[in-house]
Design a protein around this motif. Sequence first.
Motif, PDB file in Angstrom:
ATOM      1  N   ARG A   1       0.824  -1.209   0.000  1.00 27.73           N
ATOM      2  CA  ARG A   1       0.000   0.000   0.000  1.00 27.73           C
ATOM      3  C   ARG A   1       0.857   1.257   0.000  1.00 27.73           C
ATOM      4  N   ALA A   2       2.022   1.208   0.667  1.00 28.10           N
ATOM      5  CA  ALA A   2       2.914   2.371   0.688  1.00 28.10           C
ATOM      6  C   ALA A   2       3.482   2.652  -0.699  1.00 28.10           C
ATOM      7  N   VAL A   3       3.860   1.607  -1.416  1.00 31.12           N
ATOM      8  CA  VAL A   3       4.401   1.783  -2.772  1.00 31.12           C
ATOM      9  C   VAL A   3       3.322   2.354  -3.691  1.00 31.12           C
ATOM     10  N   LEU A   4       2.115   1.814  -3.600  1.00 31.96           N
ATOM     11  CA  LEU A   4       1.027   2.301  -4.449  1.00 31.96           C
ATOM     12  C   LEU A   4       0.616   3.723  -4.070  1.00 31.96           C
ATOM     13  N   ALA A   5       0.614   4.027  -2.775  1.00 35.04           N
ATOM     14  CA  ALA A   5       0.210   5.362  -2.325  1.00 35.04           C
ATOM     15  C   ALA A   5       1.210   6.428  -2.749  1.00 35.04           C
ATOM     16  N   ARG A   6       2.446   6.051  -2.938  1.00 29.26           N
ATOM     17  CA  ARG A   6       3.457   7.015  -3.363  1.00 29.26           C
ATOM     18  C   ARG A   6       3.242   7.453  -4.811  1.00 29.26           C
ATOM     19  N   VAL A   7       2.751   6.578  -5.672  1.00 33.07           N
ATOM     20  CA  VAL A   7       2.607   6.933  -7.084  1.00 33.07           C
ATOM     21  C   VAL A   7       1.202   7.386  -7.457  1.00 33.07           C
ATOM     22  N   MET A   8       0.205   7.005  -6.701  1.00 25.26           N
ATOM     23  CA  MET A   8      -1.179   7.338  -7.078  1.00 25.26           C
ATOM     24  C   MET A   8      -1.479   8.833  -7.118  1.00 25.26           C
ATOM     25  N   PRO A   9      -0.972   9.670  -6.195  1.00 25.46           N
ATOM     26  CA  PRO A   9      -1.268  11.107  -6.333  1.00 25.46           C
ATOM     27  C   PRO A   9      -0.734  11.718  -7.619  1.00 25.46           C
ATOM     28  N   LYS A  10       0.379  11.200  -8.129  1.00 27.24           N
ATOM     29  CA  LYS A  10       0.949  11.738  -9.362  1.00 27.24           C
ATOM     30  C   LYS A  10       0.189  11.291 -10.600  1.00 27.24           C
ATOM     31  N   ILE A  11      -0.282  10.047 -10.609  1.00 20.57           N
ATOM     32  CA  ILE A  11      -0.905   9.522 -11.822  1.00 20.57           C
ATOM     33  C   ILE A  11      -2.406   9.364 -11.705  1.00 20.57           C
ATOM     34  N   GLY A  12      -2.954   9.483 -10.513  1.00 19.63           N
ATOM     35  CA  GLY A  12      -4.372   9.243 -10.283  1.00 19.63           C
ATOM     36  C   GLY A  12      -5.315   9.987 -11.201  1.00 19.63           C
ATOM     37  N   PRO A  13      -5.199  11.310 -11.334  1.00 21.63           N
ATOM     38  CA  PRO A  13      -6.147  12.038 -12.188  1.00 21.63           C
ATOM     39  C   PRO A  13      -5.959  11.773 -13.681  1.00 21.63           C
ATOM     40  N   ASN A  14      -4.816  11.223 -14.068  1.00 21.50           N
ATOM     41  CA  ASN A  14      -4.512  11.073 -15.491  1.00 21.50           C
ATOM     42  C   ASN A  14      -4.867   9.719 -16.073  1.00 21.50           C
ATOM     43  N   ILE A  15      -5.281   8.759 -15.272  1.00 24.04           N
ATOM     44  CA  ILE A  15      -5.477   7.414 -15.794  1.00 24.04           C
ATOM     45  C   ILE A  15      -6.948   7.067 -15.909  1.00 24.04           C
ATOM     46  N   THR A  16      -7.233   6.112 -16.738  1.00 31.51           N
ATOM     47  CA  THR A  16      -8.605   5.675 -16.948  1.00 31.51           C
ATOM     48  C   THR A  16      -9.001   4.562 -15.986  1.00 31.51           C
ATOM     49  N   GLY A  17      -8.084   4.071 -15.198  1.00 31.53           N
ATOM     50  CA  GLY A  17      -8.323   3.022 -14.215  1.00 31.53           C
ATOM     51  C   GLY A  17      -7.005   2.378 -13.851  1.00 31.53           C
ATOM     52  N   HIS A  18      -7.006   1.627 -12.767  1.00 38.05           N
ATOM     53  CA  HIS A  18      -5.773   0.950 -12.385  1.00 38.05           C
ATOM     54  C   HIS A  18      -6.089  -0.421 -11.816  1.00 38.05           C
ATOM     55  N   ILE A  19      -5.131  -1.319 -11.977  1.00 37.57           N
ATOM     56  CA  ILE A  19      -5.242  -2.685 -11.463  1.00 37.57           C
ATOM     57  C   ILE A  19      -4.019  -2.909 -10.580  1.00 37.57           C
ATOM     58  N   PRO A  20      -4.184  -2.979  -9.257  1.00 34.82           N
ATOM     59  CA  PRO A  20      -3.030  -3.242  -8.402  1.00 34.82           C
ATOM     60  C   PRO A  20      -2.700  -4.732  -8.379  1.00 34.82           C
ATOM     61  N   GLU A  21      -1.419  -5.037  -8.378  1.00 32.28           N
ATOM     62  CA  GLU A  21      -0.956  -6.429  -8.363  1.00 32.28           C
ATOM     63  C   GLU A  21       0.358  -6.479  -7.601  1.00 32.28           C
ATOM     64  N   VAL A  22       0.640  -7.619  -6.974  1.00 26.84           N
ATOM     65  CA  VAL A  22       1.872  -7.800  -6.213  1.00 26.84           C
ATOM     66  C   VAL A  22       2.684  -8.917  -6.848  1.00 26.84           C
ATOM     67  N   PHE A  23       3.987  -8.675  -7.012  1.00 29.62           N
ATOM     68  CA  PHE A  23       4.897  -9.699  -7.487  1.00 29.62           C
ATOM     69  C   PHE A  23       5.944  -9.919  -6.408  1.00 29.62           C
ATOM     70  N   HIS A  24       6.024 -11.133  -5.883  1.00 31.04           N
ATOM     71  CA  HIS A  24       7.021 -11.466  -4.874  1.00 31.04           C
ATOM     72  C   HIS A  24       8.249 -12.021  -5.564  1.00 31.04           C
ATOM     73  N   LEU A  25       9.400 -11.476  -5.207  1.00 31.26           N
ATOM     74  CA  LEU A  25      10.647 -12.001  -5.746  1.00 31.26           C
ATOM     75  C   LEU A  25      10.785 -13.461  -5.340  1.00 31.26           C
ATOM     76  N   PRO A  26      11.354 -14.293  -6.195  1.00 30.24           N
ATOM     77  CA  PRO A  26      11.512 -15.703  -5.853  1.00 30.24           C
ATOM     78  C   PRO A  26      12.435 -15.886  -4.646  1.00 30.24           C
ATOM     79  N   ALA A  27      12.067 -16.807  -3.769  1.00 31.51           N
ATOM     80  CA  ALA A  27      12.890 -17.097  -2.600  1.00 31.51           C
ATOM     81  C   ALA A  27      14.030 -18.017  -2.999  1.00 31.51           C
ATOM     82  N   GLY A  28      15.172 -17.822  -2.392  1.00 34.55           N
ATOM     83  CA  GLY A  28      16.315 -18.673  -2.666  1.00 34.55           C
ATOM     84  C   GLY A  28      17.035 -18.269  -3.931  1.00 34.55           C
ATOM     85  N   PRO A  29      18.025 -19.081  -4.300  1.00 37.37           N
ATOM     86  CA  PRO A  29      18.788 -18.748  -5.513  1.00 37.37           C
ATOM     87  C   PRO A  29      17.929 -18.933  -6.764  1.00 37.37           C
ATOM     88  N   CYS A  30      17.961 -17.921  -7.597  1.00 38.82           N
ATOM     89  CA  CYS A  30      17.156 -17.947  -8.825  1.00 38.82           C
ATOM     90  C   CYS A  30      17.906 -17.122  -9.868  1.00 38.82           C
TER      91      CYS A  30
END
Length: 169
Positions: A76-105
Amino acid sequence: MTALLSRPRRDRTPRLARAGLVQPVAAVLTDRIDDLAVAEAAARLALARRVPVLLIAVMPPDIRRQGDGPFPAPVRAVLARVMPKIGPNITGHIPEVFHLPAGPCSRLAAAGELLTLAARHRAPDVVAARSGPEGLDAFTLIEAAALRGGQFVHTIAPAAWTPLRSPSP
């Protein structure tokens, strides 16, 4: 049968996009200073195409869903940092989370997983910063997309640093 009436939205709050056959523009947010430039570039592309922005927040493998809503506080902190800048300019947004792979990759495996996540949302374009975490910088994403024959990756350069100027005496 009665027709459904469509009423335009009068408020300026950002809205979640409907999942359908839209092809959003993906923005890779890595909790760095370049996130604003990445999100703004993705918003410009999305606005030109009239599609939503897929905001992919990249998180370490140890941050998982705790019970405080659909997303943990760091996401939520990462999304809240960018939403004020882009919020009025977009037609919609889809939030998604990507977790870095655990262990050696390998770096290409992590980039391939992120591109798979974007492909699941039918995103033909991915916007990423030139510098990023190991395996998720724009050049690694370009290499992984070329190997897969997948999305087009847009590279965003970091903003140039300018020193603060004090008023002359």
